[in-house]
Design a protein around this motif. Structure first.
Motif, PDB file in Angstrom:
ATOM      1  N   GLY A 175       0.830  -1.207   0.000  1.00  0.00           N
ATOM      2  CA  GLY A 175       0.000   0.000   0.000  1.00  0.00           C
ATOM      3  C   GLY A 175       0.863   1.255   0.000  1.00  0.00           C
ATOM      4  O   GLY A 175       0.571   2.226  -0.695  1.00  0.00           O
ATOM      5  N   LEU A 176       1.948   1.252   0.774  1.00  0.00           N
ATOM      6  CA  LEU A 176       2.845   2.409   0.818  1.00  0.00           C
ATOM      7  C   LEU A 176       3.878   2.347  -0.300  1.00  0.00           C
ATOM      8  O   LEU A 176       4.127   3.339  -0.984  1.00  0.00           O
ATOM      9  N   GLY A 177       4.471   1.166  -0.465  1.00  0.00           N
ATOM     10  CA  GLY A 177       5.591   1.029  -1.393  1.00  0.00           C
ATOM     11  C   GLY A 177       5.255   1.378  -2.828  1.00  0.00           C
ATOM     12  O   GLY A 177       6.066   1.976  -3.532  1.00  0.00           O
ATOM     13  N   HIS A 178       4.045   1.025  -3.278  1.00  0.00           N
ATOM     14  CA  HIS A 178       3.712   1.294  -4.684  1.00  0.00           C
ATOM     15  C   HIS A 178       3.652   2.806  -4.937  1.00  0.00           C
ATOM     16  O   HIS A 178       3.922   3.268  -6.041  1.00  0.00           O
ATOM     17  N   LEU A 179       3.324   3.568  -3.886  1.00  0.00           N
ATOM     18  CA  LEU A 179       3.318   5.029  -4.022  1.00  0.00           C
ATOM     19  C   LEU A 179       4.719   5.600  -3.831  1.00  0.00           C
ATOM     20  O   LEU A 179       5.120   6.522  -4.542  1.00  0.00           O
ATOM     21  N   LEU A 307      -3.365   2.070  -6.511  1.00  0.00           N
ATOM     22  CA  LEU A 307      -3.925   0.725  -6.660  1.00  0.00           C
ATOM     23  C   LEU A 307      -4.681   0.371  -5.390  1.00  0.00           C
ATOM     24  O   LEU A 307      -4.124   0.448  -4.296  1.00  0.00           O
ATOM     25  N   TYR A 308      -5.939   0.020  -5.542  1.00  0.00           N
ATOM     26  CA  TYR A 308      -6.741  -0.306  -4.356  1.00  0.00           C
ATOM     27  C   TYR A 308      -7.831  -1.298  -4.730  1.00  0.00           C
ATOM     28  O   TYR A 308      -8.131  -1.500  -5.908  1.00  0.00           O
ATOM     29  N   GLU A 309      -8.406  -1.884  -3.689  1.00  0.00           N
ATOM     30  CA  GLU A 309      -9.532  -2.789  -3.871  1.00  0.00           C
ATOM     31  C   GLU A 309     -10.622  -2.332  -2.910  1.00  0.00           C
ATOM     32  O   GLU A 309     -10.355  -2.198  -1.711  1.00  0.00           O
ATOM     33  N   VAL A 328      -3.579  -8.967  -0.264  1.00  0.00           N
ATOM     34  CA  VAL A 328      -4.155  -7.828  -0.976  1.00  0.00           C
ATOM     35  C   VAL A 328      -3.116  -7.201  -1.908  1.00  0.00           C
ATOM     36  O   VAL A 328      -1.940  -7.187  -1.608  1.00  0.00           O
ATOM     37  N   PRO A 329      -3.571  -6.681  -3.061  1.00  0.00           N
ATOM     38  CA  PRO A 329      -2.649  -6.139  -4.047  1.00  0.00           C
ATOM     39  C   PRO A 329      -1.894  -4.929  -3.524  1.00  0.00           C
ATOM     40  O   PRO A 329      -0.678  -4.875  -3.548  1.00  0.00           O
ATOM     41  N   ALA A 330      -2.607  -3.915  -3.026  1.00  0.00           N
ATOM     42  CA  ALA A 330      -1.918  -2.710  -2.524  1.00  0.00           C
ATOM     43  C   ALA A 330      -2.710  -2.191  -1.325  1.00  0.00           C
ATOM     44  O   ALA A 330      -2.373  -2.492  -0.203  1.00  0.00           O
TER      45      ALA A 330
END
Ligand code: ZN
Ligand code: ZN
Length: 336
Positions: A175-179, A307-309, A328-330
């Protein structure tokens, strides 16, 4: 209104029917449209950290919604505005930290979803001065993860002093890393994504990471050394061992940026290498209202991808299990 309430640290959250709160002087009532689930919510719900919240309380500090009512004296926002209700729910506004742009260090601060009720509910009240306007055209479900995951990683890249050409290693792509990867690129960094799953690494590649390293199958320190070492290493994984690896992966003059808060609170860093290599170790906690406004502007300009669900608010306990099991993806975003 429905709200997800922590009634005890050893119990699942309960969906309760509570009265809609009244905004007091200086507060706004926000009808929550989307509320991101942050790992901090899980620590809050379980009382994991030394300073504990007081049950019953509603967690959530990535709430985004529409201002429905104003308390007495509010001039900062109007009914109908879309706002984000971040972790920094209130600060004194007058201490040295507050007046120098470091309100996130204010000793009198109150934190949303921790010391004051947060966004995992249909409504929340918040200090009008500390909610941040969300620009038109941003989907509230995308604004939600930006409100903590976004501003936290944006600030980490800023305090890391990333300049064009710096090699920036991001430890933990979620969740943090992709940003964090995207902000490092925006600041001109050559990015290295380190994670333990191929799925997360292919996500990192998709987001433009220059290098990806699977720490489950290779030694990330050796791999980063082959690239010449990192100028900046941002640690987003909740494991002190990863902090130690990130420190070892730095080149001379490197900056180690600590963001994640592992339950195990102690790390071991070598003094000799820290001194001789001139390494700086920096803790970075969320970001100010001005930082969050910048994060929203970058997103509105199409510079970042979130990216979220989405999940129904009622499913918060399943959502927590999925986050803990890394299923979870992100980011998961609760929709009340
Ligand atoms: Zn958070
Ligand atoms: Zn202050």
């Amino acid at each position: 209104m429905r709200a997800a309430v922590v009634t005890g640290f050893d119990k699942p959250l309960e969906i309760k029917d509570l009265p809609v709160p009244e905004p007091g002087p200086g507060q706004v009532l926000v009808r929550i449209e989307a509320s991101g689930l942050c790992h901090t919510d899980i620590h809050a719900a379980r009382g994991d950290w030394p300073v504990k919240p007081q049950p019953p309380f509603t967690p959530g500090h990535e709430g985004v919604g529409i201002v429905e009512a104003l308390g007495a004296g509010v001039t900062e926002h109007q009914v109908g505005d879309r706002v984000a209700v971040p972790w920094l729910g209130h600060a004194c506004g007058t201490c040295d930290y507050c007046v120098t742009g470091w309100e996130t260090l204010c000793e009198a601060q109150q934190n949303t979803g921790y010391s004051i009720d947060g966004g995992h509910a249909e409504y929340a009240v918040a200090d009008a001065r500390y909610v941040v306007g969300v620009p038109d055209g941003i989907d509230p479900a995308e604004a939600a993860p930006l409100t903590c995951a976004g501003v936290t990683t944006y600030k980490a890249i800023k305090v890391g002093g990333v300049v064009p050409g710096d090699r920036v290693a991001i430890f933990g792509v979620g969740g943090l890393g992709h940003l964090a990867l995207q902000y490092a690129r925006i600041f001109g960094g050559e990015t290295i994504a380190v994670d333990v799953t191929e799925e997360k690494l292919s996500l990192a590649k998709q987001l433009g990471a220059a290098h990806v390293i699977n720490a489950a199958t290779t030694d990330p320190v050796a791999e980063i050394e082959k690239l010449g070492g990192a100028d900046v290493a941002v640690v987003l994984a909740a494991d002190p061992k990863v902090v130690e690896q990130a420190h070892s992966a730095l080149r001379r003059g490197g900056r180690l940026i600590l963001v994640s808060l592992p339950k195990d609170n102690v790390m071991a860093l070598p003094i000799f290498q820290t001194v001789l290599k001139g390494i700086r170790v920096i803790g970075s906690i969320v970001g100010s209202r001005a930082d969050l406004a910048e994060v929203f502007r970058l997103h509105a300009a199409g510079r970042t991808e979130v990216l979220y669900e989405p999940r129904p608010l009622e499913d918060i306990n399943t959502a927590i299990e999925d986050v803990l099991a890394a299923r979870v993806p992100a980011r998961l975003v609760l929709m009340p």
